[in-house]
Each structure stands twice: as C-alpha cells, then as structure tokens.
Design a protein around this motif. Structure first.
Motif, PDB file in Angstrom:
ATOM      1  N   GLN A  69       0.937  -1.000   0.055  1.00 43.84           N
ATOM      2  CA  GLN A  69      -0.081   0.268  -0.038  1.00 43.84           C
ATOM      3  C   GLN A  69       0.880   1.183   0.189  1.00 43.84           C
ATOM      4  O   GLN A  69       1.762   1.122   0.561  1.00 43.84           O
ATOM      5  CB  GLN A  69      -0.858   0.168   1.278  1.00 43.84           C
ATOM      6  CG  GLN A  69      -1.691   1.269   1.495  1.00 43.84           C
ATOM      7  CD  GLN A  69      -2.427   1.225   2.684  1.00 43.84           C
ATOM      8  OE1 GLN A  69      -2.693   0.324   3.578  1.00 43.84           O
ATOM      9  NE2 GLN A  69      -3.182   2.346   3.115  1.00 43.84           N
ATOM     10  N   LEU A  71       1.814   4.960   0.800  1.00 42.18           N
ATOM     11  CA  LEU A  71       1.435   6.094   1.700  1.00 42.18           C
ATOM     12  C   LEU A  71       2.343   7.341   1.300  1.00 42.18           C
ATOM     13  O   LEU A  71       2.884   7.439   0.378  1.00 42.18           O
ATOM     14  CB  LEU A  71       2.401   5.528   3.129  1.00 42.18           C
ATOM     15  CG  LEU A  71       1.954   4.450   3.727  1.00 42.18           C
ATOM     16  CD1 LEU A  71       3.120   4.100   4.924  1.00 42.18           C
ATOM     17  CD2 LEU A  71       0.668   4.333   4.288  1.00 42.18           C
ATOM     18  N   GLU A  75       0.444  13.090   4.636  1.00 37.68           N
ATOM     19  CA  GLU A  75      -0.866  12.642   5.052  1.00 37.68           C
ATOM     20  C   GLU A  75      -0.310  12.159   6.489  1.00 37.68           C
ATOM     21  O   GLU A  75       0.656  11.270   6.642  1.00 37.68           O
ATOM     22  CB  GLU A  75      -1.584  11.664   4.219  1.00 37.68           C
ATOM     23  CG  GLU A  75      -2.082  12.251   3.137  1.00 37.68           C
ATOM     24  CD  GLU A  75      -2.556  11.397   2.421  1.00 37.68           C
ATOM     25  OE1 GLU A  75      -2.849  10.351   2.525  1.00 37.68           O
ATOM     26  OE2 GLU A  75      -3.362  11.722   0.823  1.00 37.68           O
ATOM     27  N   TRP A  77      -0.266   8.945   9.352  1.00 37.48           N
ATOM     28  CA  TRP A  77      -0.439   7.575   9.166  1.00 37.48           C
ATOM     29  C   TRP A  77      -1.130   7.068  10.310  1.00 37.48           C
ATOM     30  O   TRP A  77      -1.260   5.787  10.382  1.00 37.48           O
ATOM     31  CB  TRP A  77       1.119   7.175   9.224  1.00 37.48           C
ATOM     32  CG  TRP A  77       1.708   7.501   7.862  1.00 37.48           C
ATOM     33  CD1 TRP A  77       1.374   8.096   7.035  1.00 37.48           C
ATOM     34  CD2 TRP A  77       3.077   7.038   7.628  1.00 37.48           C
ATOM     35  NE1 TRP A  77       2.338   8.413   6.020  1.00 37.48           N
ATOM     36  CE2 TRP A  77       3.462   7.611   6.474  1.00 37.48           C
ATOM     37  CE3 TRP A  77       4.162   6.225   8.452  1.00 37.48           C
ATOM     38  CZ2 TRP A  77       5.027   7.603   5.896  1.00 37.48           C
ATOM     39  CZ3 TRP A  77       5.229   6.274   7.758  1.00 37.48           C
ATOM     40  CH2 TRP A  77       5.620   6.742   6.567  1.00 37.48           C
ATOM     41  N   LYS A  80      -3.442   3.955   9.675  1.00 40.58           N
ATOM     42  CA  LYS A  80      -3.400   3.208   8.518  1.00 40.58           C
ATOM     43  C   LYS A  80      -2.417   1.937   8.702  1.00 40.58           C
ATOM     44  O   LYS A  80      -2.389   1.152   7.650  1.00 40.58           O
ATOM     45  CB  LYS A  80      -2.746   4.241   7.671  1.00 40.58           C
ATOM     46  CG  LYS A  80      -3.630   5.292   7.186  1.00 40.58           C
ATOM     47  CD  LYS A  80      -3.004   6.254   6.222  1.00 40.58           C
ATOM     48  CE  LYS A  80      -4.002   7.175   5.767  1.00 40.58           C
ATOM     49  NZ  LYS A  80      -3.445   8.095   4.860  1.00 40.58           N
ATOM     50  N   LEU A  81      -1.605   1.886   9.588  1.00 40.43           N
ATOM     51  CA  LEU A  81      -0.319   0.763   9.495  1.00 40.43           C
ATOM     52  C   LEU A  81      -1.005  -0.325  10.541  1.00 40.43           C
ATOM     53  O   LEU A  81      -1.573   0.029  11.650  1.00 40.43           O
ATOM     54  CB  LEU A  81       0.995   1.255  10.110  1.00 40.43           C
ATOM     55  CG  LEU A  81       1.361   2.396   9.314  1.00 40.43           C
ATOM     56  CD1 LEU A  81       2.988   2.654   9.905  1.00 40.43           C
ATOM     57  CD2 LEU A  81       1.516   2.034   7.870  1.00 40.43           C
ATOM     58  N   TYR A  87       3.818  -1.876   2.931  1.00 40.72           N
ATOM     59  CA  TYR A  87       3.958  -0.193   2.480  1.00 40.72           C
ATOM     60  C   TYR A  87       4.930   0.212   1.792  1.00 40.72           C
ATOM     61  O   TYR A  87       6.195  -0.345   1.867  1.00 40.72           O
ATOM     62  CB  TYR A  87       3.433   0.589   3.699  1.00 40.72           C
ATOM     63  CG  TYR A  87       2.315  -0.016   4.859  1.00 40.72           C
ATOM     64  CD1 TYR A  87       1.125   0.237   4.575  1.00 40.72           C
ATOM     65  CD2 TYR A  87       2.780  -0.896   5.827  1.00 40.72           C
ATOM     66  CE1 TYR A  87       0.107  -0.238   5.382  1.00 40.72           C
ATOM     67  CE2 TYR A  87       1.726  -1.284   6.677  1.00 40.72           C
ATOM     68  CZ  TYR A  87       0.458  -1.023   6.477  1.00 40.72           C
ATOM     69  OH  TYR A  87      -0.498  -1.513   7.082  1.00 40.72           O
ATOM     70  N   SER A 362       3.124   5.248  14.730  1.00 42.84           N
ATOM     71  CA  SER A 362       1.631   4.878  14.370  1.00 42.84           C
ATOM     72  C   SER A 362       1.390   3.449  15.268  1.00 42.84           C
ATOM     73  O   SER A 362       0.094   3.161  15.149  1.00 42.84           O
ATOM     74  CB  SER A 362       1.659   4.525  12.942  1.00 42.84           C
ATOM     75  OG  SER A 362       1.970   5.793  12.239  1.00 42.84           O
TER      76      SER A 362
END
Length: 514
Positions: A69, A71, A75, A77, A80-81, A87, A362
């Motif tokens: 994905q 990143l 933005e 994170w 998201k992780l 990633y 994150s």
C-alpha cells in the motif's frame, strides 16, 4: 524491433535464445532462491528504466502488484499501519522506501534494513540547453552529474529521458509524466587521430569538447524556429527557452498538442545500447547504469520474496507465510548518492529516520513515549549498506590488495575500510556471515590498497544518524563509473539470495549477539 516499437519508447533488446537461464521462471512452491531466474528480469529492468524516475516508478509498480500500500508523507499515518501490513512511500519520485511490519511486531523491536542508491552517473540538460549553431550542427547544453561525461561517453549512442511537468487546464493541476525517446538522439564525437595532439588531449574540456550533437541546422530538420509562427508555446513559456526540435520530439512522444502546457522538465542523456548477455558461455552481463541499479533491484526483489506478509497473497516468488516475524523489514533506495546525498531525497536527509519514527509512532500503544521507543528500535536494528564493489580486473592485478579482490558470479562482497568510509566492523561481519551460512550464500571481501583512494557509501551517514549497527556489502562489477559495466549473469540473483536471507534470518541471528 520495428521503428513503430521504438517510437513507443521501447529500447531495443533481443535476448540470446541459446541461454536457458534467460527463460527460467519463478516457482512459487520453492522456498530457496533460484539465482538464475533473476537474470532476464534484471536485463529487462535496466533496458526499460533508463533514468532514476523510471526506476523508482518501476519499483512502485512492482510493489503495488504484490499488495504493498502506498503512503504519503503529506498525510497522517495514524490508523493506517497494521501488523503484517506492507507499505511503501516515495520522495521526489526519485527515492523510495518499502517496508513490511512483522505479524508479531512489538514497539521497540528492531528493523532489518537494506539501504542502497538508485541514481547513476548521467548528463543532465542545463536549464536553458539551447546553444548557438556551430558549423551547421545543433548541439545540446548538458552538465555532468557526478563523474559522467568522461571519455567513455565519447562516440556512444545516447538516448534521452526523464520527467516532464505538465499543466492540466481541466484540473488546474501540475502533473508529472515520464518520457523516454525510443531512439538515440545525441552523440559526443571524438576527434580523429589524424589531427594529432588535439585528438590525444588527456583531459578534454567538458564545457567545450564534450558537447553532444543532436541534429543539423536546416528548416526541414525541425530544429529551426519558424519565425512566422514565433517561439514554440509563446515568448514567455518554458519551452521557448528549449531547443525547438527537442520540444517537438517530447511533445510528440507524450501526445502534447499545446506546447505551452509543458511547465518544466528534468531530462538526461543515457547510453541507449541495451544491456545484454556476453561471453562465450554468456556468463557476463554487459550493461549501462549498473551502479547502483543492481543492488537496488536486488533489495526490492528480496523484500518481495521474503517470508513475512505473504499470507493470502498470490505471488510469483518463492514465499512462505510467517506469523512469527517480530521485526520491520525495510528496503530504502536513495537518490543523489553519487553527488554526496545532501538533498532531501538523499541518504543524508531525514527520509529514512523520519519513516522509521512514524512507523514506531503509528504502531505504539497509547501512552508509550516515542522518545524512548525510537532509540530502542534503532539499537535493535541492523542495516546492510548495499552498494556495488570492485571486481578484480585481470589486466590490473597489481592495483588490488591481495586476498581482497572479489570475483563475478560468486557472491556479495563485504567492503572494509579502516578510515570510516564504510561501516563494516568485526561484529557486523560476523552477523552477516551467520546470515550467509543460513541461506547458503558465499561472502567475499574487498578493501582498497593503502596507496589508492576509497569511495564512499550511504552507510556511514545513515548509521551515524540513527545509531544503527551496519555493514557495507555489495555485488562486484568491472569498470565502475564507465558508461557501461560488466557483472556476472548470476550476480543479480546472488544479491537477491543474500538479501532475502537477511530479511528472513536477521531476527533469529541477532539473538546470538549479546
């Protein structure tokens, strides 16, 4: 290859039919790396991705295909992780970091990092490359990037490519497009030896004697401006400062009708001759841009082939799902290594440290202090600074230190230097040797003679910035910094084998070191 294919931007490459290694395929049921199966993919990679922008775009496409994905640094994170996630992110379109979060990762655990560079020696167009016509020739103003425009650039078929920034009127946004012309467009001609001393100038002037020719000055050639229609795109546009024939060629390649929509570009010349197999048994690869597309290629392919993060995905590589990996696996490819790494996309920037910090932040539970977790993560981590090394040259054996002369098609070479130009020490050497033992790889060693000058890598700057243990190790090549180099046909796969072994076994091996 037809002229039509060339116009579409493909580079001419005709793989020899006699070498069965070129047609080996990946078998997803095997866990061991088949080194010969990486020969043709490496050739294709070199031939289809002549600039740093093309190379990073290629890696991004490969990663997306395998479920990584993308990143954005711009933005947040948070949220998201996840553990087991895969990633990647880019910076400037010329540097890339890809990583896998172990399924059993815990905050403060270490990272297995392979850091390389993806830039190569080249000749870049000057901001205003239009030059006065000389003796009926149209020439192009270029400047050497690092050690390019040396004598190996003479009389070579030179292609042109890079990125073009376009203003899209419908969206009112600037977009980036990659371009490569499907034919050689430039050449730097030598002076025939019949002219005597000027032809044997030991240090030709790069500003006056290494200027490429790109055409003849005639109205029919497309290199002269039509005075009735005025400057291309208008007098105040970017393209009005560029050679008209070049603007026409780029616009045609990208299907641009309105030349004024070209906001700017970063273009460079490159050796157009394809990478190919050579030698009586086709045991060599003769190729441009080896330093260091080679280790960058091996690092990304190793990350794709590693055992973690593969569950539920359909892979073309030998992978085995793992639910017990507790570390981060990171491949970092930097731009600007050849010129000191000082720019924001270089290894001296905050790109890698900030990425690892954001990963830790994150994934850290609420209440955990990142100021404590980050140093702990660095202390538990290990990095391979992967940059090509020097293979032994049989015509200059006296230039090499005895017992420190790597060979082709043998394996990665550890690079040692007592003056801090590399990060190699006894601990890092022992650790990588244990990894090599576990994955069946052979290590070589290189150190330069006391009366020669050692080169540098991204290792010392990254290791010192993060306090991370590190070793310098890379694949050997002949003719470093020449426009064309030589490696072994198995070397790309041998790099993948060791680097995959590092990702697979570092966590286990690290427990042996106290």
């Amino acid at each position: 290859m037809t002229k039509t294919d060339q116009r579409k931007g493909a580079l001419p490459f005709h793989p020899p039919q006699s070498n069965p290694r070129l047609f080996e395929t990946f078998n997803p049921t095997e866990t061991a790396v088949r080194v010969e199966s990486y020969t043709k993919p490496f050739l294709d990679f070199i031939n289809n991705n002549p600039t740093v922008f093309h190379a990073v775009d290629y890696f991004a496409t490969r990663l997306k295909k395998q479920g990584f994905q993308q990143l954005s640094e711009r933005e947040a994170w948070a949220g998201k992780l996840v553990k087991g996630g895969k990633y990647f992110l880019e910076r400037n379109g010329s540097s890339l970091i890809a990583f896998i979060v172990g399924s059993d990762y815990q905050p403060g655990n270490g990272a297995a990092v392979i850091a390389s560079h993806v830039d190569a020696l080249t000749a870049r167009l000057k901001p205003i490359p239009t030059l006065p016509t000389k003796a009926g020739y149209v020439q192009l103003g270029v400047a050497p990037y690092a050690g390019a425009l040396n004598k190996t650039w003479w009389d070579r078929d030179l292609g042109l490519g890079g990125r073009v920034l376009l203003f899209e009127r419908q969206s009112s946004k600037i977009v980036s497009k990659l371009v490569k012309l499907g034919r050689p467009i430039a050449r730097i001609p030598t002076l025939a030896p019949h002219f005597g001393a000027p032809a044997y100038e030991p240090n030709p002037n790069q500003e006056t004697q290494m200027v490429p020719i790109i055409g003849l000055d005639s109205a029919s050639s497309g290199y002269s401006v039509n005075k009735e229609s005025g400057l291309l795109g208008g007098a105040s546009t970017f393209v009005s400062t560029q050679p008209p024939g070049l603007v026409n060629a780029i616009a045609k390649e990208l299907g641009i009708e309105d030349h004024s929509s070209i906001a700017n570009w970063e273009l460079e010349l490159f050796d157009f001759q394809a990478a190919e197999l050579g030698g009586l048994s086709e045991e060599f690869i003769f190729a441009p841009r080896v330093d260091d597309k080679l280790c960058a290629f091996a690092a990304i392919e190793a990350l794709l082939a590693t055992t973690d993060g593969a569950a539920g995905m359909e892979h073309e590589y030998p992978v085995v799902p793992s639910s017990e990996c507790g570390i981060l696996k990171v491949a970092a490819l930097f731009d600007d290594e050849e010129i000191g790494s000082l720019l924001r996309q270089g290894a001296r920037s905050n790109f890698l440290p900030s990425t690892i910090e954001r990963i830790c932040s994150s994934l850290a539970p609420p209440g955990n202090s990142i100021s404590d977790l980050l140093p702990q993560t660095y202390a538990n981590s290990f990095m391979i600074s992967a940059d090509v090394s020097h293979a032994v040259n049989p015509n200059y054996l006296s230039a090499y230190l005895e017992n420190h002369a790597p060979q082709l098609n043998v394996g990665v070479a550890i690079q040692a230097d007592p003056n801090g130009h590399t990060t190699t020490d006894s601990v890092s050497t022992a650790l990588l040797q244990r990894v090599a033992d576990k994955c069946g790889s052979k290590l070589q060693v290189f150190q330069i003679r006391n009366d020669s000058r050692s080169g540098g890598t991204v290792g010392p700057m990254l290791s010192s910035a993060m306090g991370m243990r590190s070793i310098d190790a890379g694949l050997p090549q002949l003719s470093m910094h020449s426009i064309r180099a030589t490696i072994g046909d198995l070397d790309p796969g041998l790099g993948v084998k060791l680097f995959k072994g590092f990702f697979d076994h570092f966590e286990e091996v690290d427990k042996e070191f106290v």
